[in-house]
Design an enzyme around this catalytic site. Structure first.
Site, PDB file in Angstrom:
ATOM      1  N   ASP A   1      -3.258   6.753 -17.097  1.00 51.92           N
ATOM      2  CA  ASP A   1      -4.090   6.006 -16.956  1.00 51.92           C
ATOM      3  C   ASP A   1      -3.189   5.273 -16.596  1.00 51.92           C
ATOM      4  O   ASP A   1      -2.433   4.841 -17.507  1.00 51.92           O
ATOM      5  CB  ASP A   1      -5.417   6.432 -17.920  1.00 51.92           C
ATOM      6  CG  ASP A   1      -6.274   4.883 -17.577  1.00 51.92           C
ATOM      7  OD1 ASP A   1      -5.711   4.040 -16.747  1.00 51.92           O
ATOM      8  OD2 ASP A   1      -7.320   5.063 -17.752  1.00 51.92           O
TER       9      ASP A   1
ATOM     10  N   TYR B   1      -9.827 -10.212  -4.435  1.00 48.25           N
ATOM     11  CA  TYR B   1      -9.631  -9.132  -3.396  1.00 48.25           C
ATOM     12  C   TYR B   1      -8.131  -9.849  -3.405  1.00 48.25           C
ATOM     13  O   TYR B   1      -6.934  -9.638  -2.983  1.00 48.25           O
ATOM     14  CB  TYR B   1     -10.044  -8.818  -2.214  1.00 48.25           C
ATOM     15  CG  TYR B   1      -9.345  -7.230  -1.525  1.00 48.25           C
ATOM     16  CD1 TYR B   1      -9.563  -5.914  -2.421  1.00 48.25           C
ATOM     17  CD2 TYR B   1      -8.917  -7.678   0.025  1.00 48.25           C
ATOM     18  CE1 TYR B   1      -8.845  -5.639  -1.666  1.00 48.25           C
ATOM     19  CE2 TYR B   1      -8.619  -6.367   0.251  1.00 48.25           C
ATOM     20  CZ  TYR B   1      -8.761  -5.190  -0.360  1.00 48.25           C
ATOM     21  OH  TYR B   1      -8.407  -4.090   0.186  1.00 48.25           O
TER      22      TYR B   1
ATOM     23  N   LYS C   1      -4.324  -9.187  -3.898  1.00 46.81           N
ATOM     24  CA  LYS C   1      -3.274  -7.891  -2.679  1.00 46.81           C
ATOM     25  C   LYS C   1      -2.436  -9.426  -2.997  1.00 46.81           C
ATOM     26  O   LYS C   1      -0.348  -8.861  -2.622  1.00 46.81           O
ATOM     27  CB  LYS C   1      -4.305  -8.131  -1.106  1.00 46.81           C
ATOM     28  CG  LYS C   1      -5.656  -7.137  -1.493  1.00 46.81           C
ATOM     29  CD  LYS C   1      -4.423  -5.266  -1.924  1.00 46.81           C
ATOM     30  CE  LYS C   1      -5.838  -4.317  -2.400  1.00 46.81           C
ATOM     31  NZ  LYS C   1      -5.384  -3.324  -2.364  1.00 46.81           N
TER      32      LYS C   1
ATOM     33  N   THR D   1      -9.833   7.018   4.415  1.00 45.41           N
ATOM     34  CA  THR D   1      -9.844   7.613   2.790  1.00 45.41           C
ATOM     35  C   THR D   1     -11.195   8.307   2.328  1.00 45.41           C
ATOM     36  O   THR D   1     -12.081   8.452   3.420  1.00 45.41           O
ATOM     37  CB  THR D   1      -9.884   6.628   2.091  1.00 45.41           C
ATOM     38  OG1 THR D   1     -11.125   5.852   1.851  1.00 45.41           O
ATOM     39  CG2 THR D   1      -8.646   5.563   1.691  1.00 45.41           C
TER      40      THR D   1
END
Length: 281
Positions: free
Chosen positions: A72, A170, A174, A205
């Protein structure tokens, strides 16, 4: 394309999606590939059926070699242990693909920032940006040990000529990955280690295919996926970058998979050369 035989690679977040596609393409090219992820066959409460062990099984069916590490990347001790294991087993790390991303745990919509859940910050920056940053922190000393020429760090992200991506959190996260790659490219230039942010397009995906009630066999019947690409397309892009003897000319510069396909002459698994994805205006 130059063989990657003798290359030791690590792909984070590789139980599915882009990470899986990258790991399998690197193994096909001859690299020994470590894959990390939280989804393991040893975890009975896992939310997804895909696991890091399954990726290694696929890899071996293709004639490749590698090892799975349950990790993780939001837990620094897990990340440190994964890098330590690679160092103990291989004595080096030649290629790092920073792909771990836990940022899409909340719906990403187009409302203005002040109307969005503040939880986006923790998801995208803790489970995304910070996870990749800490992987770099532990991996770079191993990459710098011994010879460094030809070594490469890749950050998977999204980038399109500084175009706004629609969702504030987002877009910010990014672009933080793009800037992280640039900063590291400056700090590692003297070592000859290239650092490159790589932007895929509209990828098929597992989650995307499920959301549209289709699969990798039947996706051509779904209009929304007409310009999509497989997760192996970015895998071929990373393999091409890793095999490029002049890779330092690209260090620090954001790259789109569609343009890399033109540069290196590869195609997606269906034979198409999918152009770079463009965010709708």
């Amino acid at each position: 394309m130059k063989s990657l035989h003798g290359t030791v690679a690590l792909v984070t977040g590789a139980s599915r999606g882009a990470g899986r596609g990258i790991a399998l393409e690197l193994a096909k090219a001859g690299a020994y590939v470590y894959v990390t992820g939280r989804s393991s066959e040893a975890s009975p409460d896992r939310a997804r059926k895909e696991t890091v062990e399954a990726v290694i099984a696929e890899m071996k069916q293709l004639g490749g070699e590698g090892a799975a590490i349950v990790c993780d990347h939001t837990v620094d001790a897990d990340t440190a242990a994964a890098i330590r294991r690679i160092g103990e087993e291989q004595g080096r790390l030649d290629l790092l693909v920073n792909n771990a991303w836990g940022g899409n745990q909340l719906p990403i919509d187009l409302r203005p920032m002040w109307e969005q859940p503040a939880g986006h910050w923790d998801n995208m920056f803790t489970a995304g940006v910070r996870a990749q940053l800490m992987t770099n922190r532990y991996a770079i000393p191993l990459m710098r040990s011994g010879g460094t020429a030809g070594k490469l760090i890749v950050h998977t992200t999204y980038w399109e000529d500084y175009k706004y991506l629609g969702n504030f959190y987002y877009d910010l996260s990014k672009n933080a990955l793009v800037r992280m790659a640039y900063g590291l490219s400056r700090e590692l230039a003297a070592d000859g280690i290239a650092v490159i942010p790589v932007s895929p397009g509209w990828m098929r995906t597992e989650l995307v295919l499920e959301s549209l009630n289709t699969d990798e066999v039947h996706w051509k019947g779904v209009a929304e996926l007409s310009s999509s690409e497989s997760t192996f397309y970015i895998g071929r892009a990373v393999a091409a970058l890793a095999a490029d003897p002049e890779i330092m000319r690209l260090t620090g510069i954001p790259q789109q998979v569609g343009k890399l396909a033109e540069l290196y002459g590869f195609t997606d698994v269906d034979g198409r050369r999918v152009p770079p994805f463009a965010v709708p205006e």
